[in-house]
Design an enzyme around this catalytic site. Structure first.
Site, PDB file in Angstrom:
ATOM      1  CG  ASP A  52      -2.185   1.264  -2.983  1.00 29.77           C
ATOM      2  OD1 ASP A  52      -0.993   0.938  -3.124  1.00 29.77           O
ATOM      3  OD2 ASP A  52      -2.181   2.187  -2.073  1.00 29.77           O
ATOM      4  CB  ILE A  75      -1.081   0.054   1.322  1.00 28.29           C
ATOM      5  CG1 ILE A  75      -1.855  -1.202   1.155  1.00 28.29           C
ATOM      6  CG2 ILE A  75      -1.689   1.232   1.101  1.00 28.29           C
ATOM      7  CD1 ILE A  75      -2.745  -1.202   0.188  1.00 28.29           C
ATOM      8  CG  HIS A  76       2.862   2.949  -3.257  1.00 30.61           C
ATOM      9  ND1 HIS A  76       2.568   1.707  -3.838  1.00 30.61           N
ATOM     10  CD2 HIS A  76       3.120   3.829  -4.150  1.00 30.61           C
ATOM     11  CE1 HIS A  76       2.535   1.882  -5.115  1.00 30.61           C
ATOM     12  NE2 HIS A  76       2.792   3.078  -5.378  1.00 30.61           N
ATOM     13  NE  ARG A  77      -0.755   3.855  -7.307  1.00 32.69           N
ATOM     14  CZ  ARG A  77      -0.687   4.352  -8.498  1.00 32.69           C
ATOM     15  NH1 ARG A  77      -0.704   5.431  -8.988  1.00 32.69           N
ATOM     16  NH2 ARG A  77      -0.520   3.226  -9.671  1.00 32.69           N
TER      17      ARG A  77
END
Length: 351
Positions: A277, A202-204
């Site tokens: 994501d 998860i990084h967006r």
């Protein structure tokens, strides 16, 4: 030909590796690394593992607000391009590095080659969507990974020098998969069993910069009984710390440092499911034939949805849990080309 390639983030290193390998057989390539990903686990290790030549220029731009980061890149890339005077400039994907490189070349009347052109999520709140639209509209050669990308460009009246050559990331996965199985020891290091865990990335910004989204995502993770492995992005880690969120309170969650490409391929191939994501990880999941759950409202990789290989869930706790527990049986056809996109790109440029 004398070609400048601009890269700055992990997915671009992966995409550039197979293309550089073919380009350098006959042509001169200079690499500008903007330093958008500057952590050694997010940058240096990829150059070593993927056997990418060391960058000729390292700009050390680092993170920051979009305007400041892109502006710094513009100024520094322009100096180099004026000095080197290349025949064309190559950019990949949809980052600020992509846009900066494309704008510099277009304004200096140097042909822009956009690899991974034509992708659309149709969500302009995503900075990546703005970057890819603007880059496509100033590019001279547009190399698309899918027929959907070709259609997207046609709908925006971009039809000149547009080619579906398949996906260069597929080239990279095919080339490195065997190497990963021989060299990576990541499963033993973290006591993981084959198909015995879910892999998380998860990084967006649309998730990490939204406290409610992150709380929902983490609540879902806390309700998934299986082991969950999360190689955490430095920016995500920093955001969670600023929110005061403690990941150690989530049962069966193994948070590990970012990993290199070969370790990531091994983690993906051995996972029961991938929850992400990331655009690139959705595709790698498809290449590895591992079901994917995408924590976003839209995806640019609509083909993976049509094949039942990927489920879009947004940040709804119930939808995440339902998708993770769902049995799926995707077809996994060769919808991203035949693994020879890099050769096709170089052949077309030579012509």
């Amino acid at each position: 030909m004398k070609i400048i390639t601009v890269i700055g983030a992990r997915p671009q290193f992966i995409k550039a590796a197979p293309v550089s390998r073919v380009l350098r057989e006959k042509h001169t390539e200079l690499i500008i690394h903007t330093g958008q990903h500057y952590d050694s686990n997010m940058s240096e290790i990829f150059f070593e593992e993927l056997n990418i030549p060391k960058p000729d220029y390292y700009l050390a731009v680092g993170s920051g607000h979009h305007g400041k980061q892109t502006g710094e890149m513009l100024a520094k890339i322009e100096e180099i391009v004026l000095e080197e005077n290349p025949d064309c400039l190559v950019v990949y994907g949809d980052t600020n590095s992509t846009l900066a490189g494309a704008l510099v070349a277009a304004k200096l009347h140097i042909p822009v080659i956009h690899i991974e052109a034509g992708l659309r999520s149709f969500n302009k709140k995503m900075p990546e969507e703005i970057n890819r639209i603007m880059t496509d509209h100033v590019s001279e050669f547009l190399f698309c990974p899918t027929n959907t990308a070709i259609e997207n460009l046609k709908n925006e009246n971009i039809t000149h020098n547009v080619f579906n050559i398949g996906d260069v990331m597929y080239d990279a996965v095919l080339y490195n998969k065997k190497l990963a199985s021989e060299k990576s020891n990541i499963l033993n290091e973290h006591s993981l069993e084959e198909k015995g865990y879910h892999l998380i990335t998860i990084h967006r910004a649309e998730n990490t910069d939204n406290l409610e989204n992150m709380q929902n995502i983490l609540e879902a993770f806390s309700k998934i009984d299986d082991v969950k492995v999360w190689p955490i992005h430095p920016r995500t880690k920093h955001k969670l710390e600023s929110y005061g969120i403690k990941l150690e309170e989530i049962p069966n969650l193994k948070v590990i440092d970012p990993v290199g490409y070969l370790d990531m391929l091994t983690l993906e191939a051995s996972a029961k499911k991938i929850i992400t994501d990331s655009g690139g990880v959705q595709k790698e999941a498809y290449f590895m034939k591992v079901p994917c759950v995408t924590v976003r409202e839209q995806t640019e990789w609509v083909e993976t949805l049509e094949e039942d290989a990927n489920i879009l869930v947004g940040t709804s706790v119930d939808k995440i849990l339902e998708a993770v527990s769902k049995d799926v049986n995707p077809m996994y056809r060769e919808i991203f080309g035949d693994g020879h996109a890099s050769e096709k790109i170089v052949e077309l440029l030579e012509k």
